[in-house]
Design an enzyme around this catalytic site. Structure first.
Site, PDB file in Angstrom:
ATOM      1  N   PHE A  12      -6.093   3.733   4.881  1.00  0.00           N
ATOM      2  CA  PHE A  12      -4.856   2.639   5.140  1.00  0.00           C
ATOM      3  C   PHE A  12      -5.064   2.572   6.298  1.00  0.00           C
ATOM      4  CE2 PHE A  12      -1.005   1.410   3.979  1.00  0.00           C
ATOM      5  CZ  PHE A  12      -1.179   0.276   2.950  1.00  0.00           C
ATOM      6  N   ASP A  28      -5.220  12.365   2.086  1.00  0.00           N
ATOM      7  CA  ASP A  28      -4.316  11.394   1.364  1.00  0.00           C
ATOM      8  C   ASP A  28      -4.973  10.848   0.106  1.00  0.00           C
ATOM      9  OD1 ASP A  28      -2.787   9.484   0.638  1.00  0.00           O
ATOM     10  OD2 ASP A  28      -2.944   8.900   3.794  1.00  0.00           O
ATOM     11  N   TYR A  67       4.771   6.486  -6.761  1.00  0.00           N
ATOM     12  CA  TYR A  67       4.418   4.584  -7.626  1.00  0.00           C
ATOM     13  C   TYR A  67       3.581   4.003  -8.013  1.00  0.00           C
ATOM     14  CZ  TYR A  67       3.852   3.712  -2.234  1.00  0.00           C
ATOM     15  OH  TYR A  67       3.387   3.656  -1.277  1.00  0.00           O
ATOM     16  N   LYS A  68       2.098   5.207  -6.802  1.00  0.00           N
ATOM     17  CA  LYS A  68       1.095   4.171  -7.479  1.00  0.00           C
ATOM     18  C   LYS A  68       0.880   4.470  -9.420  1.00  0.00           C
ATOM     19  CE  LYS A  68      -0.064   2.711  -3.254  1.00  0.00           C
ATOM     20  NZ  LYS A  68      -0.845   3.107  -2.264  1.00  0.00           N
ATOM     21  N   ARG A 115      -9.128  -6.919  -5.666  1.00  0.00           N
ATOM     22  CA  ARG A 115      -8.611  -5.511  -6.437  1.00  0.00           C
ATOM     23  C   ARG A 115      -8.542  -5.117  -7.744  1.00  0.00           C
ATOM     24  NH1 ARG A 115      -5.008  -1.463  -2.746  1.00  0.00           N
ATOM     25  NH2 ARG A 115      -3.242  -2.558  -3.996  1.00  0.00           N
TER      26      ARG A 115
END
Ligand SMILES: *Cc1c(COP(=O)(O)O)cnc(C)c1O
Length: 398
Positions: free
Chosen positions: A114, A185, A210-211, A357
């Site tokens: 990312f 990560d 938060y995912k 996605r």
């Protein structure tokens, strides 16, 4: 334990009729969260005011919730704390690793990582100005690129775009054999796939809540420090709450002898309350059941979409061992296709340049939704329903 996914689904507040395949970006609202946050605001902040730091346990929140997250990522008790954002925690972990390997100058990552991780690492190298290099190779080339020059491997286990999953155990062992440290990560791993940090021997890890952990927009990140490093690593950001005795108000910084040294400043108490309630969902969940169901859901989605949509190109690995909990397809008009899907109540997202996605979270997504989503996508492709001006207009967040 046999996880009851009908029961977990009832724990979420998802608008009627919506098929939500974006829990990999922002998890939906667990029903228990608003009440728990209201309690923290009214009964704690409102009534207890500053005494709540002691009497409502606000100061211990990061460690207490860290232990709850630790269970989901195979980490030792006391090895995880919460706070700040993932970008900040990446900076702290990579910086700590570099300081532990002063004779080495290379941070190894891959081009599927990312961007914020890459930006933070490059910014750190520039700030140190001691000749550090961020070396970026293709994901398949990581293993052979690990050599004696590497100080730390900085890898995101599950690729945010393709859903490709690295072999954490193998790459960590390779890093250690070369004398390097391994930072992982877990942004697309925590709550998505079983993670075994301690068993794999990872040195550092970080991720967001938060995912797949559903703690809401702006929820704090977590950071893991292997117990063997916790009393010696340099936290980089020497905030008062990482001090061994914050309320001694000493002139000089003296880090806490534990993962607590990775704390920086005042924790986001209300978001932590949301996280606390969101983590209750996991009490009745076995990560092995999540994995099994996630693979069944993603297998089915791949099969249905490939059968009906020849113009979409699968970019997610078919091999189970190399797949996270998402499915991505490439198409030059991916953005417009995703907007057409959202207009029909199927929410996924788009990642430049051309990726559609879809995240699959068994907690609230079942086989019926997978089939309905695939059928709606097939219809949009067959009728070119995506080719309307409003679906081509780019919004700020994609
Ligand atoms: C989502 C994500 C981030 C986000 O970082 P924030 O600081 O929380 O905005 C960072 N890294 C990866 C790999 C991600 O998937």
């Amino acid at each position: 334990m046999q996880t009851d996914f009908t029961a977990t689904r009832a724990l979420f507040d998802i608008p009627e009729g919506l098929i939500y395949l974006d829990g990999n970006s922002l998890g939906p609202l667990p029903r228990a969260v608003p009440g728990r946050v209201a309690q923290a605001m009214q009964a704690e902040w409102g009534q207890m005011l500053i005494t709540a730091w002691n009497n409502a346990g606000w100061m211990e929140q990061p460690a207490r919730l860290g232990d709850r997250v630790a269970r989901l990522i195979g980490a030792e008790p006391g090895s995880v704390t919460l706070g700040d954002t993932l970008s900040i925690k990446v900076f702290q972990a990579v910086s700590a690793a570099l300081q532990a390997r002063p004779e080495r100058k290379v941070i190894l990552s891959d081009n599927g990582n990312f961007p914020t991780d890459l930006y933070m690492a490059q910014g750190l190298a520039d700030l140190l100005a001691t000749g550090h290099e961020l070396r970026i190779v293709a994901p398949e080339a990581v293993e052979e690129a690990i050599d004696e020059t590497i100080a730390v491997t900085m890898l995101t286990e599950v690729d945010y775009r393709t859903g490709r999953k690295h072999d954490m155990k193998r790459l960590t062992a390779k890093a250690h054999a070369a004398g390097a440290l391994a930072f992982w990560d877990l942004a697309h791993s925590a709550g998505a796939v079983p993670v075994a940090l301690a068993e794999c021997g990872a040195d550092f890890a970080a991720g967001c809540t938060y995912k797949y952990l559903n703690a809401g927009p702006g929820a704090p990140a977590f950071i893991y420090v292997a117990p063997r490093h916790a009393a010696t690593v340099q936290p980089a950001l020497c905030g008062w709450l990482g001090h061994d005795a914050p309320f001694a108000f000493e002139q000089g910084y003296r880090p806490a002898p534990s993962t607590e040294r990775m704390r920086v400043g005042t924790p986001p108490v209300l978001q932590m309350a949301a996280l606390d309630a969101a983590l209750d969902v996991w009490d009745s969940v076995d990560m092995a059941d999540i994995r099994k169901q996630s693979l069944a859901l993603t297998d089915r989605f791949i099969a249905e979409v490939e059968a009906a949509c020849p113009d979409l190109t699968l970019v997610t690995p078919r091999d189970h061992a190399s797949r996270g909990s998402q499915v991505s397809f490439a198409h030059p008009e991916g953005y417009a296709i995703m907007q057409a899907l959202i207009a029909r109540g199927v929410i996924g997202d788009f990642r430049a340049p051309d990726i559609l996605r879809f995240g699959f979270t068994p907690l609230y997504i079942g086989m019926d939704e997978v089939e309905r989503a695939a059928a709606i996508l097939a219809e949009i492709m067959a009728t070119r329903a995506w080719d309307r001006p409003e679906f081509h207009a780019r919004a700020r967040v994609t």
